[in-house]
Motif scaffolding. Structure first.
Motif, PDB file in Angstrom:
ATOM      1  N   MET A 196      24.075  46.818 -73.656  1.00  0.00           N
ATOM      2  CA  MET A 196      23.739  45.884 -72.583  1.00  0.00           C
ATOM      3  C   MET A 196      22.295  45.422 -72.734  1.00  0.00           C
ATOM      4  O   MET A 196      21.426  46.185 -73.119  1.00  0.00           O
ATOM      5  N   GLU A 197      22.046  44.139 -72.425  1.00  0.00           N
ATOM      6  CA  GLU A 197      20.691  43.602 -72.488  1.00  0.00           C
ATOM      7  C   GLU A 197      19.799  44.315 -71.476  1.00  0.00           C
ATOM      8  O   GLU A 197      20.225  44.641 -70.368  1.00  0.00           O
ATOM      9  N   LYS A 198      18.537  44.520 -71.854  1.00  0.00           N
ATOM     10  CA  LYS A 198      17.621  45.250 -70.970  1.00  0.00           C
ATOM     11  C   LYS A 198      17.480  44.591 -69.606  1.00  0.00           C
ATOM     12  O   LYS A 198      17.360  45.264 -68.586  1.00  0.00           O
ATOM     13  N   ASN A 199      17.482  43.261 -69.595  1.00  0.00           N
ATOM     14  CA  ASN A 199      17.264  42.581 -68.310  1.00  0.00           C
ATOM     15  C   ASN A 199      18.480  42.682 -67.381  1.00  0.00           C
ATOM     16  O   ASN A 199      18.420  42.291 -66.218  1.00  0.00           O
ATOM     17  N   LEU A 200      19.610  43.228 -67.895  1.00  0.00           N
ATOM     18  CA  LEU A 200      20.788  43.409 -67.054  1.00  0.00           C
ATOM     19  C   LEU A 200      20.887  44.829 -66.502  1.00  0.00           C
ATOM     20  O   LEU A 200      21.677  45.089 -65.597  1.00  0.00           O
ATOM     21  N   ILE A 201      20.094  45.738 -67.050  1.00  0.00           N
ATOM     22  CA  ILE A 201      20.136  47.134 -66.593  1.00  0.00           C
ATOM     23  C   ILE A 201      19.389  47.259 -65.271  1.00  0.00           C
ATOM     24  O   ILE A 201      18.212  46.901 -65.163  1.00  0.00           O
ATOM     25  N   LYS A 202      20.079  47.768 -64.262  1.00  0.00           N
ATOM     26  CA  LYS A 202      19.511  47.875 -62.911  1.00  0.00           C
ATOM     27  C   LYS A 202      18.872  49.251 -62.728  1.00  0.00           C
ATOM     28  O   LYS A 202      19.551  50.276 -62.864  1.00  0.00           O
ATOM     29  N   ILE A 203      17.588  49.266 -62.413  1.00  0.00           N
ATOM     30  CA  ILE A 203      16.829  50.509 -62.313  1.00  0.00           C
ATOM     31  C   ILE A 203      16.212  50.639 -60.930  1.00  0.00           C
ATOM     32  O   ILE A 203      15.647  49.672 -60.393  1.00  0.00           O
ATOM     33  N   ALA A 204      16.309  51.840 -60.356  1.00  0.00           N
ATOM     34  CA  ALA A 204      15.640  52.144 -59.089  1.00  0.00           C
ATOM     35  C   ALA A 204      14.528  53.153 -59.338  1.00  0.00           C
ATOM     36  O   ALA A 204      14.740  54.151 -60.031  1.00  0.00           O
ATOM     37  N   ILE A 205      13.356  52.895 -58.781  1.00  0.00           N
ATOM     38  CA  ILE A 205      12.244  53.843 -58.838  1.00  0.00           C
ATOM     39  C   ILE A 205      12.022  54.365 -57.426  1.00  0.00           C
ATOM     40  O   ILE A 205      11.836  53.583 -56.486  1.00  0.00           O
ATOM     41  N   VAL A 206      12.039  55.697 -57.282  1.00  0.00           N
ATOM     42  CA  VAL A 206      11.916  56.308 -55.954  1.00  0.00           C
ATOM     43  C   VAL A 206      10.692  57.223 -55.951  1.00  0.00           C
ATOM     44  O   VAL A 206      10.657  58.228 -56.686  1.00  0.00           O
ATOM     45  N   ASP A 207       9.700  56.878 -55.147  1.00  0.00           N
ATOM     46  CA  ASP A 207       8.466  57.672 -55.105  1.00  0.00           C
ATOM     47  C   ASP A 207       7.704  57.303 -53.833  1.00  0.00           C
ATOM     48  O   ASP A 207       7.673  56.123 -53.450  1.00  0.00           O
ATOM     49  N   ASP A 208       7.099  58.286 -53.184  1.00  0.00           N
ATOM     50  CA  ASP A 208       6.366  57.976 -51.944  1.00  0.00           C
ATOM     51  C   ASP A 208       4.957  57.463 -52.218  1.00  0.00           C
ATOM     52  O   ASP A 208       4.227  57.128 -51.285  1.00  0.00           O
ATOM     53  N   SER A 209       4.581  57.381 -53.495  1.00  0.00           N
ATOM     54  CA  SER A 209       3.265  56.842 -53.860  1.00  0.00           C
ATOM     55  C   SER A 209       3.405  55.381 -54.280  1.00  0.00           C
ATOM     56  O   SER A 209       4.083  55.070 -55.265  1.00  0.00           O
ATOM     57  N   LYS A 210       2.765  54.487 -53.520  1.00  0.00           N
ATOM     58  CA  LYS A 210       2.843  53.066 -53.844  1.00  0.00           C
ATOM     59  C   LYS A 210       2.235  52.785 -55.217  1.00  0.00           C
ATOM     60  O   LYS A 210       2.752  51.969 -55.989  1.00  0.00           O
ATOM     61  N   THR A 211       1.154  53.488 -55.540  1.00  0.00           N
ATOM     62  CA  THR A 211       0.506  53.310 -56.851  1.00  0.00           C
ATOM     63  C   THR A 211       1.465  53.660 -57.975  1.00  0.00           C
ATOM     64  O   THR A 211       1.578  52.950 -58.978  1.00  0.00           O
ATOM     65  N   MET A 212       2.177  54.783 -57.799  1.00  0.00           N
ATOM     66  CA  MET A 212       3.125  55.218 -58.826  1.00  0.00           C
ATOM     67  C   MET A 212       4.267  54.224 -58.973  1.00  0.00           C
ATOM     68  O   MET A 212       4.701  53.911 -60.086  1.00  0.00           O
ATOM     69  N   LEU A 213       4.757  53.715 -57.847  1.00  0.00           N
ATOM     70  CA  LEU A 213       5.838  52.738 -57.899  1.00  0.00           C
ATOM     71  C   LEU A 213       5.435  51.504 -58.703  1.00  0.00           C
ATOM     72  O   LEU A 213       6.173  51.038 -59.578  1.00  0.00           O
ATOM     73  N   LEU A 214       4.248  50.984 -58.414  1.00  0.00           N
ATOM     74  CA  LEU A 214       3.779  49.774 -59.095  1.00  0.00           C
ATOM     75  C   LEU A 214       3.470  50.041 -60.565  1.00  0.00           C
ATOM     76  O   LEU A 214       3.743  49.201 -61.427  1.00  0.00           O
ATOM     77  N   THR A 215       2.912  51.221 -60.843  1.00  0.00           N
ATOM     78  CA  THR A 215       2.581  51.571 -62.230  1.00  0.00           C
ATOM     79  C   THR A 215       3.838  51.676 -63.082  1.00  0.00           C
ATOM     80  O   THR A 215       3.914  51.126 -64.195  1.00  0.00           O
ATOM     81  N   MET A 216       4.845  52.386 -62.571  1.00  0.00           N
ATOM     82  CA  MET A 216       6.077  52.561 -63.336  1.00  0.00           C
ATOM     83  C   MET A 216       6.840  51.246 -63.481  1.00  0.00           C
ATOM     84  O   MET A 216       7.433  50.974 -64.528  1.00  0.00           O
ATOM     85  N   LYS A 217       6.805  50.424 -62.446  1.00  0.00           N
ATOM     86  CA  LYS A 217       7.462  49.124 -62.553  1.00  0.00           C
ATOM     87  C   LYS A 217       6.795  48.278 -63.634  1.00  0.00           C
ATOM     88  O   LYS A 217       7.474  47.604 -64.425  1.00  0.00           O
ATOM     89  N   ALA A 218       5.466  48.326 -63.697  1.00  0.00           N
ATOM     90  CA  ALA A 218       4.739  47.563 -64.716  1.00  0.00           C
ATOM     91  C   ALA A 218       5.085  48.069 -66.120  1.00  0.00           C
ATOM     92  O   ALA A 218       5.249  47.282 -67.054  1.00  0.00           O
TER      93      ALA A 218
END
Length: 403
Positions: A1-23
């Motif tokens: 499957m193409e990477k842009n079709l893979i649906k990923i959820a990031i779960v973390d109570d740290s906003k910094t961590m959420l944004l860092t991992m998303k980047a």
């Protein structure tokens, strides 16, 4: 499957961590990402649609609903995507949480310690390819008529891929892989193009019997070539394990060709759990009759370590997703070390599938027990004439070096 079709959820109570991992994920080419500051919010989405995500990256230490409770809930609703634990907790805490995740039948694909690197995330997400939820490749299947013609024309050919002893470099066994080879066509047809047609026609057994018969006839020639006893291995589907006739007919073919069942290994893919009494009875009867029983692709499916201690397996094949980059992947190293302990305790063979580079080969060769090695770095699947040529080169390489 193409990477842009893979649906990923990031779960973390740290906003910094959420944004860092998303980047980081965006940098790797993954764009379909949702972030959740709490496991409760994420679970509300997943509970409503168990297929909402292919992968979840979750912290452990979170308010309201912590990571362990989140994993338990995911297991309870039958979430089939991959889950990776991302935490800054003590390594033993992460390890125990991982064990609990497996008990809850969560398909764990990694444990990551913070701070997380892009390389760690990349290695973990590569394991998603082993899960059914992202297997959406489209194949052009051979027609029913083409398959019938191939069977009647004896065009189902065994290709062989060796399993090499990590200490002695000897060929311990050869896995039999099905190919259709048409006269005058140099490109063999791979099983993903014809096995679905075979299943639809109900001729899986016919394909298997043709392979077994040809491989049994090749055995004596290969025995002389290797100058020692070895085993042949073939995969049976869950449907075939349900059918006692399949095992009986295989025994007849081996007997006619003078080959004992103890020279044969039946590989059962872990991705499809053996659940019915008929399947388990067939498994037990095969073992009683002397066949070896291998659990293929371990780590991708339903079997836990406790089941390895109770079912009569003689071989465990570690899925390639845990072998790729094992020389630097701590999660994979822990998995393999735990399986080494089980293999010692139960006296079963351990096979590393997907050995594809020198660094991983060297890491596995340093293990405290002999592991069987299988992969493209050693040998791609080949017909018998090419296996004979490969072995001549293999003897030269292993005689002159330690790889």
């Amino acid at each position: 499957m193409e990477k842009n079709l893979i649906k990923i959820a990031i779960v973390d109570d740290s906003k910094t961590m959420l944004l860092t991992m998303k980047a980081m994920l965006n940098g790797l080419g993954y764009q379909n990402i949702e972030i959740f500051p709490s496991a409760r919010l994420a679970f509300a989405i997943i509970e409503n649609d168990v297929n909402a995500f292919h992968c979840i990256l979750t912290d452990l230490n979170m308010p309201e609903l912590d990571g362990m409770a989140f994993l338990r809930k995911l297991g309870k609703i039958g979430f089939l995507g991959g889950v990776a634990i991302v935490s800054e907790m003590d390594e033993r805490v992460i390890s125990l949480a991982a064990d609990l995740a497996k008990i809850h039948h969560v398909r764990l694909i990694g444990n990551l310690s913070k701070p997380v690197s892009i390389k760690q995330i990349e290695m973990v997400l590569e394991r998603l390819s082993t899960l059914n939820v992202v297997k959406h490749q489209l194949f052009q299947y051979v027609s029913e008529q083409e398959l019938i013609e191939a069977i009647e024309g004896q065009q189902i050919e065994p290709y062989y891929q060796p399993k090499i002893n990590s200490i002695s470099n000897k060929v311990e066994s050869l896995e039999i892989l099905a190919r259709i080879v048409k006269p005058g066509n140099s490109d063999a047809i791979l099983p993903q193009h014809f096995l679905p047609t075979a299943v639809a026609l109900g001729v899986e057994n016919v394909v298997t019997f043709q392979l077994v018969e040809k491989a049994a006839r090749h055995y004596s020639e290969l025995r002389v070539l290797f100058d020692h006893e070895f085993k042949l291995a073939i995969n049976l589907s869950p449907k075939q394990m349900q059918d006692s006739f399949c095992a009986e007919q295989m025994a007849t073919i081996l007997c006619v060709n003078g080959l004992d069942p103890n020279k044969f290994i039946i590989e059962v893919t872990e991705e499809y759990a053996l659940r019915t009494p008929e399947q388990l009875e067939t498994l037990n009867r095969l073992r009683m009759n002397g066949y070896g029983i291998a659990l293929d692709d371990f780590g991708t499916g339903f079997t836990n370590l406790n089941q390895l201690r109770t079912l009569p397996f003689t071989e465990i094949k570690i899925d390639r997703s845990f072998i790729a980059s094992i020389n630097e992947d701590k999660f994979s190293q822990v998995i393999v070390k735990s399986l080494i302990d089980v293999s010692k305790e139960q006296k079963v063979e351990l096979v590393a599938e997907g050995v594809e580079d020198l660094e991983d080969l060297e890491y596995l060769q340093q293990s405290e027990v002999s592991i069987l090695l299988q992969g493209f770095f050693i040998c791609r699947p080949k017909p018998i004439n090419e296996i004979i040529r490969w072995y001549a080169k293999w003897k030269q390489i292993t005689a002159n070096s330690t790889l």
